[in-house]
Design a protein around this motif. Structure first.
Motif, mmCIF file in Angstrom:
data_model
loop_
_atom_site.group_PDB
_atom_site.id
_atom_site.type_symbol
_atom_site.label_atom_id
_atom_site.label_comp_id
_atom_site.label_asym_id
_atom_site.label_seq_id
_atom_site.Cartn_x
_atom_site.Cartn_y
_atom_site.Cartn_z
ATOM 1 N N ASP A 600 22.144 -18.639 23.643
ATOM 2 C CA ASP A 600 21.750 -18.019 22.382
ATOM 3 C C ASP A 600 21.405 -16.556 22.622
ATOM 4 N N LEU A 601 21.688 -15.722 21.618
ATOM 5 C CA LEU A 601 21.472 -14.280 21.734
ATOM 6 C C LEU A 601 20.367 -13.872 20.754
ATOM 7 N N GLU A 602 19.347 -13.219 21.248
ATOM 8 C CA GLU A 602 18.257 -12.740 20.393
ATOM 9 C C GLU A 602 18.596 -11.332 19.924
ATOM 10 N N TRP A 603 18.634 -11.154 18.609
ATOM 11 C CA TRP A 603 18.966 -9.847 18.038
ATOM 12 C C TRP A 603 17.887 -8.834 18.401
ATOM 13 N N SER A 604 18.320 -7.605 18.716
ATOM 14 C CA SER A 604 17.370 -6.540 19.055
ATOM 15 C C SER A 604 17.888 -5.215 18.527
ATOM 16 N N ASP A 605 17.149 -4.616 17.608
ATOM 17 C CA ASP A 605 17.538 -3.293 17.083
ATOM 18 C C ASP A 605 17.559 -2.265 18.210
ATOM 19 N N GLN A 606 16.588 -2.400 19.139
ATOM 20 C CA GLN A 606 16.529 -1.465 20.268
ATOM 21 C C GLN A 606 17.740 -1.655 21.180
ATOM 22 N N GLY A 607 18.182 -2.921 21.321
ATOM 23 C CA GLY A 607 19.355 -3.205 22.137
ATOM 24 C C GLY A 607 20.614 -2.573 21.563
ATOM 25 N N VAL A 608 20.746 -2.626 20.244
ATOM 26 C CA VAL A 608 21.893 -1.998 19.572
ATOM 27 C C VAL A 608 21.850 -0.488 19.789
ATOM 28 N N GLU A 609 20.667 0.078 19.602
ATOM 29 C CA GLU A 609 20.488 1.523 19.802
ATOM 30 C C GLU A 609 20.842 1.908 21.234
ATOM 31 N N GLY A 610 20.435 1.066 22.193
ATOM 32 C CA GLY A 610 20.729 1.329 23.603
ATOM 33 C C GLY A 610 22.221 1.317 23.892
ATOM 34 N N CYS A 611 22.938 0.370 23.292
ATOM 35 C CA CYS A 611 24.404 0.303 23.479
ATOM 36 C C CYS A 611 25.090 1.512 22.864
ATOM 37 N N PHE A 612 24.576 1.966 21.735
ATOM 38 C CA PHE A 612 25.124 3.157 21.080
ATOM 39 C C PHE A 612 24.925 4.383 21.975
ATOM 40 N N ARG A 613 23.730 4.496 22.558
ATOM 41 C CA ARG A 613 23.446 5.626 23.457
ATOM 42 C C ARG A 613 24.361 5.586 24.684
ATOM 43 N N PHE A 614 24.617 4.396 25.187
ATOM 44 C CA PHE A 614 25.492 4.278 26.362
ATOM 45 C C PHE A 614 26.902 4.763 26.050
ATOM 46 N N ILE A 615 27.448 4.343 24.909
ATOM 47 C CA ILE A 615 28.807 4.793 24.544
ATOM 48 C C ILE A 615 28.823 6.315 24.400
ATOM 49 N N ASN A 616 27.783 6.886 23.787
ATOM 50 C CA ASN A 616 27.680 8.345 23.658
ATOM 51 C C ASN A 616 27.652 9.018 25.035
ATOM 52 N N ARG A 617 26.934 8.377 25.962
ATOM 53 C CA ARG A 617 26.800 8.912 27.311
ATOM 54 C C ARG A 617 28.150 8.958 28.021
ATOM 55 N N VAL A 618 28.912 7.875 27.881
ATOM 56 C CA VAL A 618 30.258 7.832 28.477
ATOM 57 C C VAL A 618 31.137 8.907 27.828
ATOM 58 N N TYR A 619 31.036 9.000 26.493
ATOM 59 C CA TYR A 619 31.853 9.968 25.762
ATOM 60 C C TYR A 619 31.565 11.396 26.260
ATOM 61 N N ARG A 620 30.267 11.728 26.442
ATOM 62 C CA ARG A 620 29.890 13.073 26.915
ATOM 63 C C ARG A 620 30.400 13.326 28.330
ATOM 64 N N LEU A 621 30.299 12.301 29.178
ATOM 65 C CA LEU A 621 30.762 12.431 30.556
ATOM 66 C C LEU A 621 32.250 12.761 30.601
ATOM 67 N N VAL A 622 33.042 12.012 29.844
ATOM 68 C CA VAL A 622 34.498 12.228 29.827
ATOM 69 C C VAL A 622 34.824 13.579 29.205
ATOM 70 N N ASP A 623 34.151 13.900 28.104
ATOM 71 C CA ASP A 623 34.435 15.156 27.403
ATOM 72 C C ASP A 623 34.106 16.361 28.292
ATOM 73 N N GLU A 624 33.009 16.248 29.047
ATOM 74 C CA GLU A 624 32.587 17.350 29.916
ATOM 75 C C GLU A 624 33.561 17.559 31.074
ATOM 76 N N LEU A 625 34.144 16.467 31.563
ATOM 77 C CA LEU A 625 34.994 16.545 32.761
ATOM 78 C C LEU A 625 36.494 16.557 32.448
ATOM 79 N N LYS A 626 36.844 16.575 31.155
ATOM 80 C CA LYS A 626 38.266 16.410 30.793
ATOM 81 C C LYS A 626 39.152 17.501 31.408
ATOM 82 N N ASN A 627 38.626 18.730 31.494
ATOM 83 C CA ASN A 627 39.441 19.808 32.052
ATOM 84 C C ASN A 627 39.573 19.680 33.561
ATOM 85 N N VAL A 628 38.567 19.075 34.191
ATOM 86 C CA VAL A 628 38.606 18.869 35.644
ATOM 87 C C VAL A 628 39.633 17.804 36.005
#
Length: 804
Positions: A600-628
Motif C-alpha cells: 500500500d502507498l501512503e499519499w504525501s503532498d511533500q513526496g509529490v513536491e520532492g519528486c517535482f524538485r528532482f525532475i527540475n534538478r535533472v532538467y537543470r543539470l542537463v540544460d547546464e551541460l548541454k553545450n559540453v
C-alpha cells in the motif's frame, strides 16, 4: 537557462507519439512480450489507483521495448455493469451514451499520463463487435454442456421488485433504497466451472510467477476436501438425507443433524405440522442475512428443531434434525452431521440447545464409544467406516469442492444478452451464429422496479425458434460482467477480426500474457474465471495453452491518512489536479517511488513536491551541460574522480536494470538514480571534469529515466542533441570494468564500535589491512594505553580491534 515547462513538454510529446503511432504493434521477428494491466470500468474519472496500476505497467512496457522486445501493451474498457444502469434510473440517461462519453473522457485522461498503449487495439465490452463473440463463446459452452439452467435462491428487493447482485446488497439492505433484502427462488443460468475444479487446483502449482498469497487464496476458494458421502434415513419420510463429511471416523459421535433453512426437504417435512409456522418465520429471518454474515466465525449460532429424526446408519440411534443459520444450501449438500465433541461450531450449538455430546476419539487419537471401531486409530477408523458404508450401499469415499458452479444470470439491461430462445416444442435453443450479435434493444424503460428492463422492449422479447421457426421468446437476462473480462486479453491480440473471436495462430504466438498487473481484490474471481475460460477454449480447440497469465503482480492500494481514498472519507486526491500543478511525469514518479508496487502507498503532498524538485534538478543539470556534452571529446587518462563517477554511473545502471527486470523494485531504482544525480552535480563542479564522462553520465541518466518519466526524458534527449525517440533506443549495458574499484573503504572498530574509516587499495590482503588499521594515527592514539586482545579482519570490509 530554460525552465522545466512540464505542461508544454508533455503536450508536445503526446502529440508526437499520437501522430507517429509510436506504440502501435506490428508483427515482426523480435521476441514477443505481452504486458497487460486489468482494464478499468469507465466511470468517467481516473483516480490514484488507476495512476498507480497503469504507471507500473507502462514502466514495464517501455523498459521491455528498449530491451529489444516486440511489446504488446493494449487498453480497453470493462464497460457493462450496474453503475450505467443506475445512472439511467436516476438521471434518465441512456446507458450506452453515458458509457461511451465516460470512455472518451477516461481515454483523454490516460493520454495525459503518457501511457504507451496501442490504441488501435482498444476494445469496449459493451460494443456489439465485442459482445457478439461473448455470445458466440456462451453458445460453445452451451453446446459442450458447460452452460445450464437451474433454480436457485437469489437476492430480492421487495421495494424495487427486482433481483440484486451480491455487490448490490450492503449489510443486508438494497444499496438503492435501503430496503431489507430477501431471497427468492428463481431459474438461473450457470457455467459448470466445477468440471474443471481439479485441474484449476492442480495447475496452481505451475503458476511460478504468481504471488504465493494469491495462489493460496485460489486453493482455498476451490477448497478440495476428501471425505465421504453418507445417506441418513429420516423417520416417517420417504427420502434419505445426504451429507458430506471430511470426518466419517466420527460418525458414532453424531448427536443431531443440521439442514440449511432453504434445504428442499425442510418445507416438505414440516408441512401441516405444529412446526410449520415457526420454521417459516426462521427461514424468512435467515434469508435476510448475507452469506458473509452466516459464514462468519463470530456469528451467534441459532437453530430450530423441526420435529423430525434421522437414524445414524452405524449406531442405529435416533438423532434430532435442526435447521440453523450457519449452514448454507449452496455448500456441500446443504446438510451436515453434527459431532459436537470434535467440532467447535457444533459444540457451541449443542451447549446452547442442550444436545448430547459424545466423545469418540481420545487424546491419543484412538477411537472410543464407537462399537466395533474402538481401539483403532482415527485414520484406520476412517477407512473401515467408509468401507462399511459402501457395503451397506449408503455411502462412499468422495472428493468435495468448496467451489460452486458460476451463476451468470443478471436481471439487468446493461450486460451481454444471453443468446437463447425458448420454444414450446424445442426447449432452450441457441441463436444461430449468423444471427449474432443479439443486440441490446433501445426501446426499454428504466424504472428500477419489476422484471428486467429487456422485458419492456416491444421488439426484443419475441423471436422465432432457430430450430423449427415457430414463435419463441428470448431469454430476458444478461450475463455477469465477469464473463466479458474472462477472455478480453485474447481479443486484444486480434481485435478487428469479424470472422471469429480471435485467430488461433495469433493467440498461440502472443499468449501467455507475460506480465499481468492488477489489484489483489481480483485475486480470486476474475483470475479464476479467466483460467477456467482458457482451459475450456483449449478443450474447444481454439488455443493451445493451459493458463492465461505467466506472471502476476498485485499492486497495493493508495491510502491517505491511513485509509483508502474514497468520497465518503473525503480524502480523495484528484490525479488531474496533480497533473495540472506538477505534470504527469511527477505524478507517475511519485506513485512509483513512494512504495514497492505490491505494498500500500501512503499519499504525501511533500513526496509529490520532492519528486517535482528532482525532475527540475535533472532538467537543470542537463540544460547546464548541454553545450559540453554535445561536443565530441576524447576520453583522456581517467583520474581518481573520473573513476569514482564512472563507478557511480555504471553501478546505478546495473542496479536499475536488475530492479526493473522481474523484481519491479521501482522505488529502489529511482532512489539509486537520485543518488547518481547528486554525484553528477558534485562531479561537474570539478575543475578537471571530463566532458566525455559527463556525456556518458547524462545519456545514461536520461535513458534510465525514460520508462518512469517518458515526456521529460524525450525532451532531455533532444536537448543533448539526439535524434529520434529515446524510447526507440536500445537499453544500455553497464561497463564491467567501471565496476572494478581501485580503492575500497574499510571500517575500523574498537570493541565493536566504529571509530574510523580507511581508504585502502582494493586488492589489499587481510593481514595488511589489519596492520594499516593499527598504524592509523587516530586509531593508535585511542589504543596506546590499552592491551590488544585480538584483531579481527573481515576482508575488504572491516577491522575490529578488541582491547581491554
Amino acid at each position: 537557462m530554460s525552465n522545466y515547462n512540464f505542461a508544454q513538454i508533455e503536450k508536445k510529446w503526446q502529440k508526437v507519439w499520437e501522430e507517429k503511432k509510436a506504440f502501435r504493434v506490428v508483427e515482426n521477428d523480435k521476441p514477443k512480450y505481452y504486458v497487460l494491466e486489468m482494464f478499468p470500468y469507465p466511470s468517467g474519472k481516473i483516480h490514484m489507483g488507476h495512476v498507480r496500476n497503469y504507471s507500473i505497467g507502462d514502466v514495464v512496457a517501455r523498459f521491455m521495448k528498449m530491451r529489444g522486445y516486440n511489446v504488446l501493451h493494449p487498453m480497453g474498457w470493462d464497460a457493462f455493469g450496474l453503475p450505467a444502469e443506475n445512472a439511467a434510473i436516476k438521471n434518465q440517461a441512456k446507458p450506452d451514451k453515458w458509457t461511451i462519453e465516460n470512455i472518451k473522457d477516461m481515454k483523454e485522461q490516460f493520454k495525459l499520463l503518457g501511457f504507451s498503449y496501442d490504441w488501435d487495439r482498444e476494445v469496449a465490452t459493451c460494443l456489439p463487435d465485442y459482445y457478439k463473440w461473448t455470445q458466440y463463446l456462451f453458445i460453445k459452452f452451451f453446446e459442450k454442456g458447460l452452460a445450464y439452467k437451474k433454480r436457485s435462491f437469489v437476492n430480492w428487493c421487495p421495494s424495487c421488485e427486482t433481483v440484486l447482485a451480491n455487490e448490490q446488497v450492503v449489510s443486508g439492505l438494497c444499496e438503492r433504497c435501503d430496503s431489507l433484502v430477501t431471497k427468492r427462488d428463481l431459474e438461473q443460468w450457470y457455467l459448470k466451472i466445477t468440471d474443471y475444479a481439479q485441474e484449476l487446483l492442480d495447475d496452481i502449482d505451475k503458476l511460478e510467477g504468481w504471488p504465493e498469497k494469491v495462489k493460496l487464496m485460489q486453493k482455498n476458494w476451490i477448497g478440495k476436501s476428501i471425505g465421504a458421502e453418507v445417506e441418513f434415513e429420516i423417520e416417517d419420510f420417504d427420502k434419505k438425507l445426504k451429507i458430506f463429511t471430511t470426518r466419517p471416523d466420527t460418525i458414532c459421535g453424531v448427536t443431531y443433524m443440521v439442514l440449511a433453512p432453504e434445504h428442499e426437504y425442510v418445507k416438505q417435512m414440516v408441512k401441516g405440522t405444529e412446526y410449520e409456522e415457526k420454521v417459516n418465520e426462521f427461514v424468512s429471518k435467515v434469508q435476510h442475512m448475507s452469506e458473509i454474515e452466516r459464514s462468519s466465525t463470530e456469528l451467534e449460532k441459532e437453530g430450530l428443531f423441526i420435529g423430525k429424526y434421522a437414524i445414524n446408519p452405524i449406531t442405529g440411534k435416533r438423532v434430532p434434525i435442526y435447521i440453523a443459520n450457519y449452514v448454507m444450501v449452496d455448500y456441500g449438500t446443504g446438510a451436515i452431521m453434527a459431532v459436537p465433541a470434535h467440532d467447535d461450531r457444533d459444540y457451541d450449538f449443542a451447549k446452547k440447545y442442550n444436545l448430547d455430546i459424545i466423545e469418540v476419539i481420545n487424546e491419543d487419537g484412538i477411537m472410543i464409544n464407537s462399537g466395533e471401531f474402538d481401539n483403532l486409530t482415527s485414520q484406520e477408523a476412517f477407512d473401515k467406516i467408509v468401507q462399511k458404508l459402501q457395503e451397506m450401499g449408503i455411502g462412499k469415499k468422495t472428493v468435495n469442492y468448496r467451489l460452486r458452479d458460476w451463476l451468470i444470470s443478471r436481471q439487468r439491461y446493461w450486460g451481454c444478452p444471453i443468446p437463447i430462445i425458448y420454444c414450446d416444442d424445442c426447449g432452450a435453443v441457441p441463436v444461430n451464429e449468423q444471427d449474432l450479435p443479439v443486440v441490446l434493444p433501445k426501446d426499454v424503460m428504466f424504472t428500477g422496479k419489476g422484471q428486467s428492463p429487456l422485458a419492456t422492449s416491444k421488439e426484443f422479447a419475441q423471436a422465432p425458434c432457430p430450430k423449427c421457426g415457430k414463435k419463441g421468446r428470448r431469454d430476458l437476462d444478461t450475463m455477469d460482467t465477469f464473463i466479458d473480462s474472462s477472455w478480453y486479453f485474447l481479443r486484444y491480440i486480434d481485435p478487428k477480426n469479424d470472422k471469429e473471436p480471435f485467430s488461433k495462430e495469433l493467440v498461440n504466438k502472443w499468449m501467455q500474457v507475460d506480465q499481468y498487473i492488477g489489484g489483489v481484490e481480483h485475486a480470486i474471481l476474475h483470475l479464476l474465471y479467466s483460467r477456467f475460460f482458457t482451459k475450456v477454449l483449449r478443450d474447444l480447440g481454439m488455443l493451445d495453452f493451459d493458463e492465461p497469465f505467466s506472471n502476476l503482480l498485485t499492486q497495493g492500494m493508495v491510502l491517505k491518512d491511513g485509509a483508502k481514498m474514497s468520497k465518503s472519507k473525503g480524502n480523495i486526491v484528484s490525479p488531474l489536479e496533480i497533473i495540472e500543478k506538477y505534470g504527469a511525469d511527477t505524478a507517475r514518479l511519485f506513485v512509483l517511488f513512494a512504495a514497492p508496487p505490491e505494498r500500500d502507498l501512503e499519499w504525501s503532498d511533500q513526496g509529490v513536491e520532492g519528486c517535482f524538485r528532482f525532475i527540475n534538478r535533472v532538467y537543470r543539470l542537463v540544460d547546464e551541460l548541454k553545450n559540453v556534452v554535445c561536443v565530441d571529446s576524447k576520453t583522456e587518462e581517467l583520474s581518481k574522480e573520473d573513476k569514482k563517477i564512472r563507478y557511480s554511473i555504471h553501478s546505478t545502471l546495473k542496479k536499475v536494470t536488475e530492479d526493473i527486470s522481474g523484481r519491479f523494485n521501482f522505488n529502489t531504482a529511482i532512489s539509486s538514480l537520485m543518488e547518481l544525480v547528486n554525484d553528477m552535480y558534485k562531479y561537474k563542479e570539478l575543475e578537471d571534469r571530463n566532458p566525455s564522462i559527463l556525456k556518458e553520465g547524462l545519456e545514461i541518466i536520461i535513458t534510465i529515466l525514460a520508462p518512469f518519466v517518458p515526456h521529460v526524458a524525450e525532451e532531455l534527449w533532444q536537448i543533448i542533441g539526439k535524434q529520434g525517440s529515446i524510447h526507440d533506443i536500445e537499453w544500455p549495458s553497464y561497463d564491467e570494468t567501471a565496476l572494478v574499484k581501485d580503492e575500497i573503504e574499510v571500517v575500523v572498530q574498537i570493541n565493536g564500535k566504529v571509530k574510523g574509516k580507511l581508504n585502502l587499495p582494493a586488492d589489499i590482503s587481510k593481514e595488511d589491512m589489519e596492520k594499516l588499521a593499527l598504524q592509523d594515527d587516530k586509531i593508535s592514539e585511542m589504543i596506546k594505553e590499552k592491551q590488544i586482545v585480538k584483531v579481527i579482519g573481515v576482508p575488504k570490509k572491516l577491522v575490529n580491534i578488541v582491547v581491554k
